[in-house]
Design a protein around this motif. Sequence first.
Motif, PDB file in Angstrom:
ATOM      1  N   ASN A 306       0.862  -1.344  -0.174  1.00 60.11           N
ATOM      2  CA  ASN A 306       0.078  -0.015   0.149  1.00 60.11           C
ATOM      3  C   ASN A 306       0.752   0.942  -0.214  1.00 60.11           C
ATOM      4  O   ASN A 306       0.502   2.262  -0.734  1.00 60.11           O
ATOM      5  N   THR A 534       4.097   0.592  10.237  1.00 61.59           N
ATOM      6  CA  THR A 534       4.063   0.350   8.916  1.00 61.59           C
ATOM      7  C   THR A 534       5.217  -0.698   8.446  1.00 61.59           C
ATOM      8  O   THR A 534       5.043  -1.692   7.669  1.00 61.59           O
ATOM      9  N   CYS A 567      -0.619   9.777   8.378  1.00 62.87           N
ATOM     10  CA  CYS A 567      -1.438   8.374   8.424  1.00 62.87           C
ATOM     11  C   CYS A 567      -1.343   7.978   9.611  1.00 62.87           C
ATOM     12  O   CYS A 567      -0.245   7.595  10.124  1.00 62.87           O
ATOM     13  N   THR A 569      -3.224   5.095  10.323  1.00 63.00           N
ATOM     14  CA  THR A 569      -3.139   3.562  10.139  1.00 63.00           C
ATOM     15  C   THR A 569      -2.605   3.298   8.810  1.00 63.00           C
ATOM     16  O   THR A 569      -2.541   3.962   8.086  1.00 63.00           O
ATOM     17  N   CYS A 570      -2.131   1.744   8.933  1.00 60.61           N
ATOM     18  CA  CYS A 570      -1.594   1.527   7.795  1.00 60.61           C
ATOM     19  C   CYS A 570      -2.010   0.005   7.311  1.00 60.61           C
ATOM     20  O   CYS A 570      -1.300  -0.476   6.233  1.00 60.61           O
ATOM     21  N   GLY A 571      -3.101  -0.317   7.806  1.00 57.48           N
ATOM     22  CA  GLY A 571      -3.590  -1.696   7.178  1.00 57.48           C
ATOM     23  C   GLY A 571      -3.176  -2.967   8.003  1.00 57.48           C
ATOM     24  O   GLY A 571      -3.560  -4.035   7.427  1.00 57.48           O
ATOM     25  N   HIS A 572      -2.424  -2.608   8.753  1.00 63.22           N
ATOM     26  CA  HIS A 572      -1.940  -3.754   9.791  1.00 63.22           C
ATOM     27  C   HIS A 572      -1.333  -3.473  11.033  1.00 63.22           C
ATOM     28  O   HIS A 572      -1.162  -2.188  10.997  1.00 63.22           O
ATOM     29  N   SER A 578      -3.392  -7.920   9.123  1.00 60.88           N
ATOM     30  CA  SER A 578      -4.135  -7.168   8.619  1.00 60.88           C
ATOM     31  C   SER A 578      -5.231  -6.296   9.616  1.00 60.88           C
ATOM     32  O   SER A 578      -5.725  -7.178  10.375  1.00 60.88           O
ATOM     33  N   ASP A 582      -6.814   1.935   7.123  1.00 59.41           N
ATOM     34  CA  ASP A 582      -5.833   1.971   6.222  1.00 59.41           C
ATOM     35  C   ASP A 582      -5.612   3.601   5.838  1.00 59.41           C
ATOM     36  O   ASP A 582      -6.272   3.764   4.682  1.00 59.41           O
ATOM     37  N   SER A 585      -3.719   4.193   2.126  1.00 58.77           N
ATOM     38  CA  SER A 585      -4.453   3.832   0.843  1.00 58.77           C
ATOM     39  C   SER A 585      -5.102   5.195   0.373  1.00 58.77           C
ATOM     40  O   SER A 585      -5.725   5.287  -0.879  1.00 58.77           O
TER      41      SER A 585
END
Length: 603
Positions: A306, A534, A567, A569-572, A578, A582, A585
């Motif tokens: 991402n 990240t 950012c 959050t980063c998706g995980h 996960s 996110d 994105s």
Amino acid sequence: MTTKQPKEGYIIDFISGQEIKATPEEVDATQIFSKRLIEEYEYSKEQIQTRPQHFVRKTPSDEAKKEWPVDISIFKGKSRTESDLVGIIECKKKTRKDGLEQLKLYMDMCSSIQWGVWFNGEEQINLQKIKKDGDILYFEIPNIPKNGQRIEDIGKYKRCDLKPAKDLKSHFKVINNYLYGNMKKDDTSTRNRAKQIINLLFCKIYDEQYTGKNEEVTFRAGVYEDKELVAKRIKELFIQVKNRFNDVFEDEDIITLDPDSIVFAVGQIQEFCITESERDVIGDAFEVFVSKALKDEDGQFFTPRNVIKMIVDIINPDEKTMIVDPACGTGGFLIESLRHVWGKVEENAKKLGWSDKRVEEEKQYVATTYFRGIDKDSFVAKVTKAYMAVVGDGRGGVFCENSLEDVKEWSNKCQDKIDLGKFDIVLTNPPFGSKIPIRDEKILKQFAFGHKWKFDKKSKQWEQQSELNNKGKKGGVEPQILFIERCLQLLKIGGKMGIVLPDGIYGNDKLGYIREYLKKHTKILAIIDVPSETFQPNTSTKTTILVAEKIKEGEKIDDHYIFMAICETCGHDRRGNSMPDDDVSLVSEKYFEFMKAPKKFVL
């Protein structure tokens, strides 16, 4: 938008929505497999029970005493009655032997159960239960059935049946641990395990690329298939891969895994379409198999897909832009840029009415002509070449060299394809860290950043000194600092750079000369702060992405707005699991909104 967070020490159960304690078993195993049941195996939440837990009998004949709780129970339908219980998942942090015994015990207690899984986040066992002549027999199977699928149909896939994978890391972890426990002792190094899984992954990708939509895939392992035949089929597939890409693979590149290991690994990933997955699958595999080795040796960390996609989307390369990654690793930036540019080729082809053959020819031409990569790790560079070849060529532009050495030290082939001042775009996540400073005089003397710098209090300017920065205990320059300058050297005037850098570059008082240099030699376009998670679980180093345009020496830049984003959050999460949130994105879309009307974003 961030979802409501549970109280400290708790998480929200994926199936029931209840707030539960964040135990290691829940976080690392139960929640991960719960998501897989929905996303990969296509069960509905109504068919799955986690909280409150379903209990099985203490003895097969005792219906009154149901005292043993099952971590995850899967039912045929939504009624969740015991007669409809078809599968169970046990997620206890036990040894393989203890986990297997407990799983069998629980499966014994309910006659309707057909299959079960023991999964602790790192290892996995899939069992089928069969009743024969009054006895209960258990057999390991490559995978468990999807919703509505018969066990005997596992492994019978046509190309059109394959589904994109959202996250294969948990599967790779399981494969990694299985191989570590089952490979010969001489072959269990991280590099050897990585080579074997990478060979299998290229078989998988090749099979997807060259199998017709309604044809049965070759990369498969059925429940009742002879393991020797499965291994033979996969090894023959790898021979096809080597023959097709004989300039990348060598005769000594072979699959050395035993049939059991091949069947296990194939069973973990056979149902997925890797070429259409949301993540960089090769990068994920490397992150699981060799990231620790590369971290310790070279300070390398693989960039999440991402983050790569965000940078590529912001810089927005087209069909005629020369692109290079001077620290290409497993080719994440190159592959994502290739996808981005190919999308533009397809758009243009529709307007011009090109045939499918003409489109493919243009894609191959673009990949071969405009994409370049360098990495000093020979194994990593080879994997990138193979990845580029299997996905759609461009392999001729990837070289094993030290990007920081004098260009004249590179091979003739590399010098023919890569030179300073020739590129429109540089995209990279360079190795960084104080533990791997560059002290080589030949390298340092090429760079302004290879010298010592001093801040003049009178002029309030940083001044480059004649002395190289390689003397004393603290002598040497961290590689990411030199990579900033090398990236700018590679760019044409007006070319753009997207680079991942540790936060110290932006705030450390002693590194003020770097910021001053960037202001003199570039037009800063964007600075994007990404969360500490990240690059976790591999490193907690805080990073920020810089996007800048190279300007002429002495050129003055008019005042302009700089896009800045934070950012959260980063998706995980920090364990690498996960998560739905996110922010990364969302950044590229906001960037283009900003470019249209920057004043609207001014605080």
